[in-house]
Design an enzyme around this catalytic site. Structure first.
Site, PDB file in Angstrom:
ATOM      1  N   LYS A  13       0.838  -1.206   0.000  1.00  0.00           N
ATOM      2  CA  LYS A  13       0.000   0.000   0.000  1.00  0.00           C
ATOM      3  C   LYS A  13       0.875   1.260   0.000  1.00  0.00           C
ATOM      4  O   LYS A  13       0.727   2.135  -0.853  1.00  0.00           O
ATOM      5  CB  LYS A  13      -0.937   0.011   1.224  1.00  0.00           C
ATOM      6  N   ARG A  88     -10.210   0.447   8.555  1.00  0.00           N
ATOM      7  CA  ARG A  88      -9.661  -0.860   8.889  1.00  0.00           C
ATOM      8  C   ARG A  88     -10.635  -1.707   9.686  1.00  0.00           C
ATOM      9  O   ARG A  88     -10.301  -2.830  10.058  1.00  0.00           O
ATOM     10  CB  ARG A  88      -8.445  -0.619   9.777  1.00  0.00           C
ATOM     11  N   ARG A 127      11.693  -5.348   5.298  1.00  0.00           N
ATOM     12  CA  ARG A 127      11.449  -3.932   4.978  1.00  0.00           C
ATOM     13  C   ARG A 127      12.383  -3.007   5.764  1.00  0.00           C
ATOM     14  O   ARG A 127      12.705  -3.239   6.918  1.00  0.00           O
ATOM     15  CB  ARG A 127      10.005  -3.563   5.315  1.00  0.00           C
ATOM     16  N   ARG A 171      -0.282  -9.041  13.360  1.00  0.00           N
ATOM     17  CA  ARG A 171      -0.914  -8.078  12.449  1.00  0.00           C
ATOM     18  C   ARG A 171      -1.704  -8.790  11.353  1.00  0.00           C
ATOM     19  O   ARG A 171      -2.768  -8.339  10.945  1.00  0.00           O
ATOM     20  CB  ARG A 171       0.152  -7.158  11.836  1.00  0.00           C
TER      21      ARG A 171
HETATM   22  P1  AP5 Z   1       4.753  -1.605   1.980  1.00  0.00           P
HETATM   23  O1  AP5 Z   1       4.381  -0.808   0.772  1.00  0.00           O
HETATM   24  O2  AP5 Z   1       5.482  -0.924   3.064  1.00  0.00           O
HETATM   25  O3  AP5 Z   1       3.462  -2.368   2.540  1.00  0.00           O
HETATM   26  P2  AP5 Z   1       2.150  -1.812   3.229  1.00  0.00           P
HETATM   27  O4  AP5 Z   1       0.988  -2.475   2.551  1.00  0.00           O
HETATM   28  O5  AP5 Z   1       2.155  -0.324   3.280  1.00  0.00           O
HETATM   29  O6  AP5 Z   1       2.285  -2.480   4.654  1.00  0.00           O
HETATM   30  P3  AP5 Z   1       2.245  -1.852   6.117  1.00  0.00           P
HETATM   31  O7  AP5 Z   1       3.016  -2.755   7.004  1.00  0.00           O
HETATM   32  O8  AP5 Z   1       2.592  -0.409   6.107  1.00  0.00           O
HETATM   33  O9  AP5 Z   1       0.730  -2.020   6.408  1.00  0.00           O
HETATM   34  P4  AP5 Z   1       0.059  -1.989   7.755  1.00  0.00           P
HETATM   35  O10 AP5 Z   1      -1.356  -1.918   7.293  1.00  0.00           O
HETATM   36  O11 AP5 Z   1       0.367  -3.104   8.662  1.00  0.00           O
HETATM   37  O12 AP5 Z   1       0.689  -0.723   8.504  1.00  0.00           O
HETATM   38  P5  AP5 Z   1       0.157   0.705   8.843  1.00  0.00           P
HETATM   39  O13 AP5 Z   1       1.314   1.620   8.821  1.00  0.00           O
HETATM   40  O14 AP5 Z   1      -1.032   1.045   8.037  1.00  0.00           O
HETATM   41  O15 AP5 Z   1       5.606  -2.864   1.468  1.00  0.00           O
HETATM   42  C1  AP5 Z   1       6.165  -3.797   2.383  1.00  0.00           C
HETATM   43  C2  AP5 Z   1       7.542  -4.236   1.911  1.00  0.00           C
HETATM   44  O16 AP5 Z   1       7.415  -4.964   0.704  1.00  0.00           O
HETATM   45  C3  AP5 Z   1       8.503  -3.082   1.583  1.00  0.00           C
HETATM   46  O17 AP5 Z   1       9.789  -3.455   2.005  1.00  0.00           O
HETATM   47  C4  AP5 Z   1       8.454  -2.946   0.057  1.00  0.00           C
HETATM   48  O18 AP5 Z   1       9.690  -2.496  -0.470  1.00  0.00           O
HETATM   49  C5  AP5 Z   1       8.159  -4.378  -0.365  1.00  0.00           C
HETATM   50  N1  AP5 Z   1       7.290  -4.454  -1.547  1.00  0.00           N
HETATM   51  C6  AP5 Z   1       6.198  -3.679  -1.829  1.00  0.00           C
HETATM   52  N2  AP5 Z   1       5.616  -4.063  -2.983  1.00  0.00           N
HETATM   53  C7  AP5 Z   1       6.355  -5.119  -3.446  1.00  0.00           C
HETATM   54  C8  AP5 Z   1       6.241  -5.962  -4.597  1.00  0.00           C
HETATM   55  N3  AP5 Z   1       5.258  -5.799  -5.509  1.00  0.00           N
HETATM   56  N4  AP5 Z   1       7.156  -6.946  -4.739  1.00  0.00           N
HETATM   57  C9  AP5 Z   1       8.162  -7.116  -3.827  1.00  0.00           C
HETATM   58  N5  AP5 Z   1       8.320  -6.348  -2.717  1.00  0.00           N
HETATM   59  C10 AP5 Z   1       7.420  -5.369  -2.530  1.00  0.00           C
HETATM   60  O19 AP5 Z   1      -0.316   0.515  10.349  1.00  0.00           O
HETATM   61  C11 AP5 Z   1       0.585   0.278  11.402  1.00  0.00           C
HETATM   62  C12 AP5 Z   1      -0.142   0.212  12.733  1.00  0.00           C
HETATM   63  O20 AP5 Z   1      -0.801   1.481  12.990  1.00  0.00           O
HETATM   64  C13 AP5 Z   1      -1.294  -0.819  12.814  1.00  0.00           C
HETATM   65  O21 AP5 Z   1      -0.801  -2.092  13.177  1.00  0.00           O
HETATM   66  C14 AP5 Z   1      -2.184  -0.191  13.882  1.00  0.00           C
HETATM   67  O22 AP5 Z   1      -1.680  -0.419  15.169  1.00  0.00           O
HETATM   68  C15 AP5 Z   1      -2.076   1.294  13.589  1.00  0.00           C
HETATM   69  N6  AP5 Z   1      -3.091   1.775  12.653  1.00  0.00           N
HETATM   70  C16 AP5 Z   1      -2.880   2.341  11.429  1.00  0.00           C
HETATM   71  N7  AP5 Z   1      -4.041   2.661  10.839  1.00  0.00           N
HETATM   72  C17 AP5 Z   1      -5.027   2.290  11.702  1.00  0.00           C
HETATM   73  C18 AP5 Z   1      -6.445   2.340  11.655  1.00  0.00           C
HETATM   74  N8  AP5 Z   1      -7.108   2.836  10.589  1.00  0.00           N
HETATM   75  N9  AP5 Z   1      -7.131   1.873  12.732  1.00  0.00           N
HETATM   76  C19 AP5 Z   1      -6.510   1.378  13.813  1.00  0.00           C
HETATM   77  N10 AP5 Z   1      -5.157   1.283  13.916  1.00  0.00           N
HETATM   78  C20 AP5 Z   1      -4.425   1.740  12.871  1.00  0.00           C
HETATM   79 MG    MG Z   2       2.265   1.132   4.841  1.00  0.00          MG
END
Ligand code: AP5
Ligand code: MG
Ligand code: ZN
Length: 215
Positions: A13, A88, A127, A171
């Protein structure tokens, strides 16, 4: 235009978001990034959120919805916005439907990025993130030109506190139980587009662009 990026942790994402906001002139709203920033700055919000984030659990809805409500009212959202990691839960999605009419927007498309689970674990544990600009890298899939240094801004790369194997597994469970129900929710509203996220970064980008261009 209002777009939502939906998908499990590690789906890509954040990686896809940068190009999307540039291509379509959208404001970028990542609740994860806003919360991580609050934790880093030690604000009241950050102090409350940290305990949940470190365990890989969701931050309570009432804290998160307030962030999004405020953010959507800022002037840069007038042209449109890209939501990453929000909503979410079905409660958050219902809240969004309530506040959007006030901003003159509706959800135009929910881009669901689907990736196999073993691949997600590999992506997250490998990552690395820039401490200055937030750009994502990966030790093997997207290595920086210089080890631990951001290609974009020269900032130092770090590993997210919630990217340990144990927290990643939690997660993924949280996603299945609390976030995956949104797939049916948005399918019911005829706005869901499925994207095959198992492909190379560029190919995922092309699929997304092909979908958004048709809106
Ligand atoms: P990346 O693009 O970083 O993946 P992502 O989908 O953004 O994953 P996240 O871990 O950021 O998602 P998340 O939903 O757990 O975290 P968030 O920050 O929202 O890619 C991952 C890796 O893969 C990278 O190294 C990249 O280089 C590689 N990659 C990407 N595409 C690729 C491809 N096609 N091929 C190969 N490699 C690839 O949330 C974090 C925390 O915040 C949550 O756990 C929660 O506690 C809190 N939080 C956030 N939003 C909310 C909400 N709305 N409600 C409640 N709690 C929330
Ligand atoms: Mg992210
Ligand atoms: Zn950087």
């Amino acid at each position: 235009m209002l777009l939502i990026l939906l998908g499990p942790p590690g789906a890509g994402k954040g990686t896809q978001a940068g190009q999307l906001v540039e291509d379509y002139g959208l404001a970028y709203i990542s609740t994860g990034a806003i919360l991580r920033n609050a934790v880093k700055e030690g604000t009241g919000l950050g102090q409350k959120a940290r305990q949940y984030m470190d365990l890989g659990q969701l931050v309570p809805d009432e804290l998160v919805v307030e962030i999004v409500k405020d953010r959507l009212q800022q002037p840069d959202c007038e042209k449109g916005a890209l939501l990453d990691g929000f909503p979410r839960t079905v409660e958050q999605a219902t809240f969004l439907e309530k506040v959007l009419p006030d901003t003159g927007k509706k959800v135009d498309c929910v881009l669901l990025i689907e990736v196999a689970e073993e691949e997600l674990i590999e992506r997250l544990t490998g990552r690395r993130v820039c401490s200055e600009c937030g750009t994502n890298f990966h030790v093997t899939h997207k290595p920086p030109k210089v080890r631990n240094v951001c290609d974009e801004c020269g900032g130092a790369l770090y590993q997210r506190a919630d990217d340990s194997l144990e927290t990643v597994k939690e997660r993924l469970e949280v996603y299945k139980n609390q976030t995956a129900p949104l797939i049916d929710f948005y399918e019911g509203r005829n706005v869901l587009a499925r994207i095959d996220g198992n492909q190379e970064i560029e190919s995922v980008r092309d699929q997304i662009k092909g979908t958004v261009d048709k809106l």
